[in-house]
Motif scaffolding. Structure first.
Motif, short mmCIF file in Angstrom:
data_model
loop_
_atom_site.label_atom_id
_atom_site.label_comp_id
_atom_site.label_asym_id
_atom_site.label_seq_id
_atom_site.Cartn_x
_atom_site.Cartn_y
_atom_site.Cartn_z
N ASP A 80 0.83 -1.21 0.00
CA ASP A 80 0.00 0.00 0.00
C ASP A 80 0.86 1.25 0.00
O ASP A 80 0.55 2.24 -0.67
CB ASP A 80 -0.92 0.01 1.23
CG ASP A 80 -2.07 -0.99 1.11
OD1 ASP A 80 -2.33 -1.46 -0.02
OD2 ASP A 80 -2.69 -1.29 2.14
N LEU A 81 1.95 1.22 0.77
CA LEU A 81 2.86 2.36 0.83
C LEU A 81 3.45 2.64 -0.56
O LEU A 81 3.49 3.80 -1.01
CB LEU A 81 3.97 2.07 1.84
CG LEU A 81 4.98 3.19 2.18
CD1 LEU A 81 5.60 2.92 3.55
CD2 LEU A 81 6.10 3.30 1.14
N LEU A 82 3.90 1.60 -1.25
CA LEU A 82 4.51 1.79 -2.57
C LEU A 82 3.48 2.27 -3.59
O LEU A 82 3.79 3.13 -4.43
CB LEU A 82 5.15 0.48 -3.03
CG LEU A 82 6.34 0.00 -2.19
CD1 LEU A 82 6.81 -1.38 -2.65
CD2 LEU A 82 7.48 1.00 -2.24
N ARG A 83 2.25 1.71 -3.53
CA ARG A 83 1.19 2.18 -4.44
C ARG A 83 0.89 3.66 -4.20
O ARG A 83 0.67 4.43 -5.13
CB ARG A 83 -0.07 1.35 -4.24
CG ARG A 83 0.04 -0.11 -4.69
CD ARG A 83 -1.33 -0.77 -4.65
NE ARG A 83 -1.25 -2.21 -4.81
CZ ARG A 83 -1.37 -3.09 -3.83
NH1 ARG A 83 -1.60 -2.67 -2.59
NH2 ARG A 83 -1.28 -4.38 -4.07
N LEU A 84 0.83 4.03 -2.91
CA LEU A 84 0.53 5.42 -2.57
C LEU A 84 1.65 6.34 -3.03
O LEU A 84 1.39 7.45 -3.54
CB LEU A 84 0.32 5.54 -1.06
CG LEU A 84 -0.07 6.92 -0.52
CD1 LEU A 84 -1.32 7.45 -1.20
CD2 LEU A 84 -0.28 6.85 0.98
N ALA A 85 2.89 5.92 -2.88
CA ALA A 85 4.02 6.73 -3.34
C ALA A 85 3.94 6.95 -4.85
O ALA A 85 4.18 8.05 -5.36
CB ALA A 85 5.34 6.06 -2.96
N TRP A 86 3.60 5.88 -5.57
CA TRP A 86 3.46 6.00 -7.04
C TRP A 86 2.36 6.99 -7.40
O TRP A 86 2.52 7.84 -8.28
CB TRP A 86 3.14 4.61 -7.62
CG TRP A 86 2.89 4.65 -9.10
CD1 TRP A 86 3.82 4.60 -10.10
CD2 TRP A 86 1.62 4.75 -9.76
NE1 TRP A 86 3.21 4.67 -11.34
CE2 TRP A 86 1.87 4.76 -11.15
CE3 TRP A 86 0.31 4.83 -9.30
CZ2 TRP A 86 0.83 4.86 -12.09
CZ3 TRP A 86 -0.72 4.92 -10.23
CH2 TRP A 86 -0.46 4.93 -11.61
N LEU A 87 1.23 6.92 -6.70
CA LEU A 87 0.11 7.83 -6.98
C LEU A 87 0.48 9.28 -6.67
O LEU A 87 0.19 10.19 -7.45
CB LEU A 87 -1.12 7.41 -6.16
CG LEU A 87 -2.36 8.30 -6.28
CD1 LEU A 87 -2.82 8.40 -7.73
CD2 LEU A 87 -3.49 7.75 -5.40
N LEU A 88 1.14 9.50 -5.54
CA LEU A 88 1.53 10.87 -5.18
C LEU A 88 2.54 11.44 -6.17
O LEU A 88 2.51 12.63 -6.50
CB LEU A 88 2.10 10.89 -3.76
CG LEU A 88 1.11 10.58 -2.63
CD1 LEU A 88 1.84 10.49 -1.29
CD2 LEU A 88 0.01 11.63 -2.56
N ARG A 89 3.45 10.59 -6.63
CA ARG A 89 4.42 11.05 -7.63
C ARG A 89 3.70 11.41 -8.92
O ARG A 89 4.01 12.43 -9.57
CB ARG A 89 5.48 9.98 -7.89
CG ARG A 89 6.57 10.42 -8.87
CD ARG A 89 7.62 9.34 -9.04
NE ARG A 89 8.40 9.15 -7.82
CZ ARG A 89 9.45 9.88 -7.50
NH1 ARG A 89 9.85 10.87 -8.29
NH2 ARG A 89 10.12 9.64 -6.39
#
Length: 383
Positions: free
Chosen positions: A69-78
């Protein structure tokens, strides 16, 4: 601005004025949550924000899922290329702030509304609870190390987080709660008779639900006409009370239980006295709402709760986990009903002085450097 929560309902119900003020000041707000439905999506859009789905569980510790979830969220924020992030609730604060750092978000803000049940003091904590507390402490330490500023709601929580090295003291900004719209929560005359007590909370053991029911049983033995209302839903939290147990209390005639309600104001309007026998809070919004509507409060001598009540002025403070003391405070109001309007009026005064959401939001937005848009009068342009 990316606002990250793990509960869509909270965005418009508790953060609505803050989001609206951000947008009014010219900020684009992406509101991220994992549980949007048609109604909550529409409510967030009505504020002027952009609702977006993200994956994040509310409770539980699954390291693999949380990392994904953290990695998915980082991708979305980027992908969104936001300038700042604002996170609240435990998982968004930890994983959302780390994700924002990974995504290169320049400014990262977090709000700690309460330390959480793992930090509630227990006489003899279990080994599992000690391990969980150590784990959560390390997670907070990691997440908050990447925050530029951390908003907190009471000095006890600040001291706890600083002492446990979860946050640097100079990062912390104390607030008088998250605030509420005092025009929305207006004073109403208290219900007398019948004498009515109200508790609004998630149905968790640590909210003092058992003490409330035990006190209700004791008070109703002498005052059978007294009403005890419990507003709130069953929760996924480990401390949640079983629905069958709540229904048994209803069948016994101890409490009335409407469940979760969309608007608490009609229920506060029915109440004579508001009760929150919690074991620990940040700065309870439910108490502030009751005070704004002119209700005296009985609460406990624990962090967060004791910050809202001046004992003997706008209510009474009793020891936590003490149903007998709670019942005694309830009986005192029944025996001296003239205390209800006078203490309720004092509570409204406190709400006006400390809990105005617009005053609190101004502090938050100033720290975030989100300034009001400069509006040039049309006549100036024509000159």
């Amino acid at each position: 601005m990316a606002l990250v929560s793990n509960q869509a309902f909270s965005i418009f119900n508790f953060r609505g004025p803050l989001v609206a003020e951000m947008i009014q000041r010219g900020c684009t707000v992406y509101a991220l949550a994992p549980d949007y439905d048609t109604a909550s999506r529409a409510a967030v859009r009505a504020l002027g924000a952009i609702p977006l789905d993200c994956s994040m569980s509310r409770t539980g510790m699954n390291p693999v899922r949380d990392l994904l979830d953290l990695l998915r969220l980082a991708w979305l924020l980027r992908k969104l290329n936001v300038d700042a992030s604002f996170t609240y609730f435990i998982k968004p604060v930890i994983y959302g702030t780390l994700a924002a750092r990974l995504a290169g978000v320049k400014k990262r803000y977090a709000m700690i509304e309460g330390a959480g049940y793992v930090f509630i003091d227990e006489a003899a904590p279990t080994k599992r609870r000690r391990l969980l507390r150590a784990f959560v402490t390390r997670l907070y330490r990691a997440g908050l190390s990447q925050a530029d500023r951390v908003f907190m709601l009471n000095g006890d929580d600040k001291q706890l987080f600083v002492d446990e090295n979860m946050v640097d003291a100079d990062k912390v900004q104390l607030l008088n709660g998250i605030g509420l719209d005092l025009r929305h929560f207006q004073t109403t005359a208290p219900a007398l008779p019948p004498f009515t007590f109200l508790l609004v909370a998630r149905l968790l053991r640590e909210k003092g639900i058992y003490e409330y029911v035990t006190a209700a049983r004791e008070v109703k033995a002498r005052h059978p006409a007294a009403r005890f209302i419990l507003v709130g839903s069953i929760d996924l939290n480990p401390g949640s009370i079983a629905e069958s147990e709540v229904r048994a209390w209803v069948a016994e005639g101890l409490i009335e239980w409407p469940g979760q309600v969309a608007d608490v104001r009609p229920w506060i309007a029915q109440a004579s006295v508001f009760v929150l026998p919690s074991y620990r809070e940040g700065l309870p919004r439910s108490t502030q709402e009751a005070m704004a509507m002119g209700r005296p409060v009985i609460t406990t001598d624990v962090p967060g709760c004791r910050d809202t009540v001046a004992d003997g002025v706008n209510g009474f403070i009793v020891p936590a986990r003490d149903a007998g003391a709670l019942a005694g405070a309830m009986r005192r109001f029944i025996d001296q009903p003239e205390l209800v309007p006078s203490m309720g009026k004092a509570g409204r005064c406190v709400a006006e002085q400390k809990y105005d959401v617009h005053t609190i939001n101004a502090v938050i937005l100033d720290i975030m450097n989100i300034k009001p848009e400069l509006k040039i009068p049309a006549h100036s342009l024509s000159q």
